[in-house]
Write a protein that holds these residues in place. Sequence first.
Motif, PDB file in Angstrom:
ATOM      1  N   ARG A 111      -7.722  -2.763   3.804  1.00 49.63           N
ATOM      2  CA  ARG A 111      -7.981  -2.244   2.456  1.00 49.63           C
ATOM      3  C   ARG A 111      -6.687  -1.820   1.771  1.00 49.63           C
ATOM      4  O   ARG A 111      -6.484  -2.070   0.576  1.00 49.63           O
ATOM      5  N   ALA A 112      -5.796  -1.165   2.534  1.00 48.88           N
ATOM      6  CA  ALA A 112      -4.524  -0.726   1.967  1.00 48.88           C
ATOM      7  C   ALA A 112      -3.681  -1.925   1.528  1.00 48.88           C
ATOM      8  O   ALA A 112      -3.022  -1.891   0.479  1.00 48.88           O
ATOM      9  N   LEU A 113      -3.701  -2.985   2.321  1.00 48.35           N
ATOM     10  CA  LEU A 113      -2.942  -4.181   1.964  1.00 48.35           C
ATOM     11  C   LEU A 113      -3.472  -4.795   0.676  1.00 48.35           C
ATOM     12  O   LEU A 113      -2.694  -5.187  -0.217  1.00 48.35           O
ATOM     13  N   LEU A 114      -4.787  -4.869   0.531  1.00 49.55           N
ATOM     14  CA  LEU A 114      -5.368  -5.446  -0.674  1.00 49.55           C
ATOM     15  C   LEU A 114      -5.085  -4.579  -1.901  1.00 49.55           C
ATOM     16  O   LEU A 114      -4.819  -5.103  -2.989  1.00 49.55           O
ATOM     17  N   THR A 115      -5.127  -3.267  -1.722  1.00 46.08           N
ATOM     18  CA  THR A 115      -4.803  -2.371  -2.834  1.00 46.08           C
ATOM     19  C   THR A 115      -3.364  -2.562  -3.277  1.00 46.08           C
ATOM     20  O   THR A 115      -3.057  -2.613  -4.476  1.00 46.08           O
ATOM     21  N   ARG A 116      -2.454  -2.670  -2.290  1.00 43.21           N
ATOM     22  CA  ARG A 116      -1.037  -2.903  -2.624  1.00 43.21           C
ATOM     23  C   ARG A 116      -0.867  -4.241  -3.350  1.00 43.21           C
ATOM     24  O   ARG A 116      -0.138  -4.323  -4.340  1.00 43.21           O
ATOM     25  N   ALA A 117      -1.542  -5.271  -2.877  1.00 40.02           N
ATOM     26  CA  ALA A 117      -1.447  -6.581  -3.525  1.00 40.02           C
ATOM     27  C   ALA A 117      -1.939  -6.519  -4.971  1.00 40.02           C
ATOM     28  O   ALA A 117      -1.339  -7.119  -5.878  1.00 40.02           O
ATOM     29  N   GLU A 118      -3.016  -5.786  -5.199  1.00 43.85           N
ATOM     30  CA  GLU A 118      -3.558  -5.648  -6.552  1.00 43.85           C
ATOM     31  C   GLU A 118      -2.580  -4.917  -7.465  1.00 43.85           C
ATOM     32  O   GLU A 118      -2.384  -5.293  -8.628  1.00 43.85           O
ATOM     33  N   ARG A 119      -1.946  -3.859  -6.938  1.00 44.98           N
ATOM     34  CA  ARG A 119      -0.996  -3.095  -7.754  1.00 44.98           C
ATOM     35  C   ARG A 119       0.239  -3.912  -8.077  1.00 44.98           C
ATOM     36  O   ARG A 119       0.775  -3.853  -9.190  1.00 44.98           O
TER      37      ARG A 119
END
Length: 299
Positions: free
Chosen positions: A282-290
């Motif tokens: 989840r953290a990786l996907l959030t970083r990718a989105e940002r």
Amino acid sequence: MSPAALPAWRSLLYVPVNVEAYVAKAHRRGADAIILDLEDSIAVGDKCAARHLVPDAARRAGAGGADILVRINRPLELAVADIAAAVGPDVYGFLLPKIDSASHLRLLAEVIDTREAELGLPSGHTRLVPMVETAAAFPRMHEIAAAHPRNVAMSLGGEDFALATESEPAPDVLLYPKQQVVIAARAAGILPIGLIGTVAEYQDTDAVREIARRSRRFGFAAGSGIHPMVVPALNEGFGPSADECASARRIVEAFAAAEKAGRGSVEVDGRMVDIPVVERARALLTRAERLAARQAVPS
């Protein structure tokens, strides 16, 4: 500090604020942050003139969407003058070299408080990135990282730290202190900035990319460089790849289905997935989105 309040950085590029040719092109380099330097790259006799270049340089260097940081000087009289000249609407924050203690950082933050109020800027507009560069500061890293809500990141200045400890600034020598920066920064909820390795051979972009990937595995969020050639390699090395994002989505989706079925773990791609694994996904996907949102901002 909450992750949403932290900057989305992979690459930070140093630019001497008094070299017009570099400042003029800074906004086209693709770096997530531009560090306008008032410290090591500026001769002593040029520091007064250089600090007054910051407002215009910050506006132009930030035209491509990069966050603009200013590395100020360490002696207090220079630091106060740098802050007075550099605080402004186009400056995201300051790199603070040779921070010795939490009280030292808070003193500089107080000076920034006053200057922001004088300019009518919102309190807290200017963020801070303390730099640990002395032996005295090393055992105080956790205190420094958590010293003020303005802090968004922290780094270890390898060359200065090696000088202070009479050691060689080699990757294996600096591995332990750099790992401590990761732990201290993450414990305080801010970003660790650094590289497990050296980018002195900046023309070898494949090597830079691999160093960035290795540094990310150690927990670093971003790396800095002094030449624009390293920026694409830093962005790629510190940014989640398409394959990583696809894997993370499969993990999140499979775990959500498992939870609905009353299970606390699930196998995905031959790997057992439980809470820590899905939280990393989840953290990786959030970083990718940002990062994607940053890149979508028009220049």
